[in-house]
Design a protein around this motif. Sequence first.
Motif, mmCIF file in Angstrom:
data_model
loop_
_atom_site.group_PDB
_atom_site.id
_atom_site.type_symbol
_atom_site.label_atom_id
_atom_site.label_comp_id
_atom_site.label_asym_id
_atom_site.label_seq_id
_atom_site.Cartn_x
_atom_site.Cartn_y
_atom_site.Cartn_z
ATOM 1 N N LYS A 14 29.727 25.939 66.662
ATOM 2 C CA LYS A 14 30.305 24.622 66.995
ATOM 3 C C LYS A 14 31.787 24.712 67.166
ATOM 4 N N ARG A 43 36.816 15.399 75.672
ATOM 5 C CA ARG A 43 37.871 16.423 75.635
ATOM 6 C C ARG A 43 38.614 16.426 74.302
ATOM 7 N N ALA A 44 38.602 15.308 73.588
ATOM 8 C CA ALA A 44 39.262 15.222 72.281
ATOM 9 C C ALA A 44 38.348 15.680 71.140
ATOM 10 N N THR A 45 37.141 16.101 71.462
ATOM 11 C CA THR A 45 36.162 16.487 70.450
ATOM 12 C C THR A 45 36.181 17.999 70.237
ATOM 13 N N PRO A 46 36.339 18.441 68.975
ATOM 14 C CA PRO A 46 36.282 19.886 68.709
ATOM 15 C C PRO A 46 34.960 20.473 69.208
ATOM 16 N N GLY A 47 35.040 21.593 69.873
ATOM 17 C CA GLY A 47 33.854 22.242 70.429
ATOM 18 C C GLY A 47 33.561 21.853 71.864
ATOM 19 N N PHE A 48 34.398 20.980 72.446
ATOM 20 C CA PHE A 48 34.223 20.586 73.848
ATOM 21 C C PHE A 48 34.236 21.820 74.743
ATOM 22 N N LYS A 49 33.392 21.808 75.759
ATOM 23 C CA LYS A 49 33.433 22.839 76.803
ATOM 24 C C LYS A 49 32.734 22.297 78.044
ATOM 25 N N VAL A 88 29.533 18.695 74.204
ATOM 26 C CA VAL A 88 30.175 18.586 72.904
ATOM 27 C C VAL A 88 29.087 18.825 71.862
#
Length: 187
Positions: free
Chosen positions: A187, A158-164, A132
């Motif tokens: 990001k 998983r709820a964080t923008p930019g997760f991979k 993240v």
Amino acid sequence: MAFSLAFSHVGIHVTDIERMTEFYTRVLRFVVSDRGETSTGGQIVFMTRDPAEHHQFVIASGRPADLQYNLINQLSFRVDSLQTLRDLHEQLKVEPGVKILGPITHGNALSVYFLDPEGNRVEFLIDTPWHVPQPFRIPVDLSLSDDQLWSTVEKHVRATPGFKPMAEWKAEIRKKIETGSRRETAK
């Protein structure tokens, strides 16, 4: 010009070299590989946990006791398992002169932060399979079962923008390194 670069070791100045040598050899289980006097008359201790490395961590006398600001942001050490992270956290709770700063997740790691006997911030960590954008910091409860802990962390990342997935992030970084790109990762 292409070249290879690998991090080798770090050295810090300390106020009480014997106290700090005892702490890092007992708690972090470094061994002293060499010690002596510097050209300026101070003391220096070389420590390692890897027989292929003469030293990974160096402490040298000379840090003023009344230093107003600690220039060390943090010293980070990867550990081998979640159980080791838990065990070290429990050991640190009763360690004289140590202040626990709390177990947290950065999304890409589970970490225990603490201040060593001279106030240097130290991190023990294990990696997670996720990335993240940083900074990311959420307290975690190490008393949860493995499944509960990993599930809780995964839910947050998983709820964080930019997760991979970490594998995807590593592929992006590998490409940047190979092409010599210094641009920031989006990001």
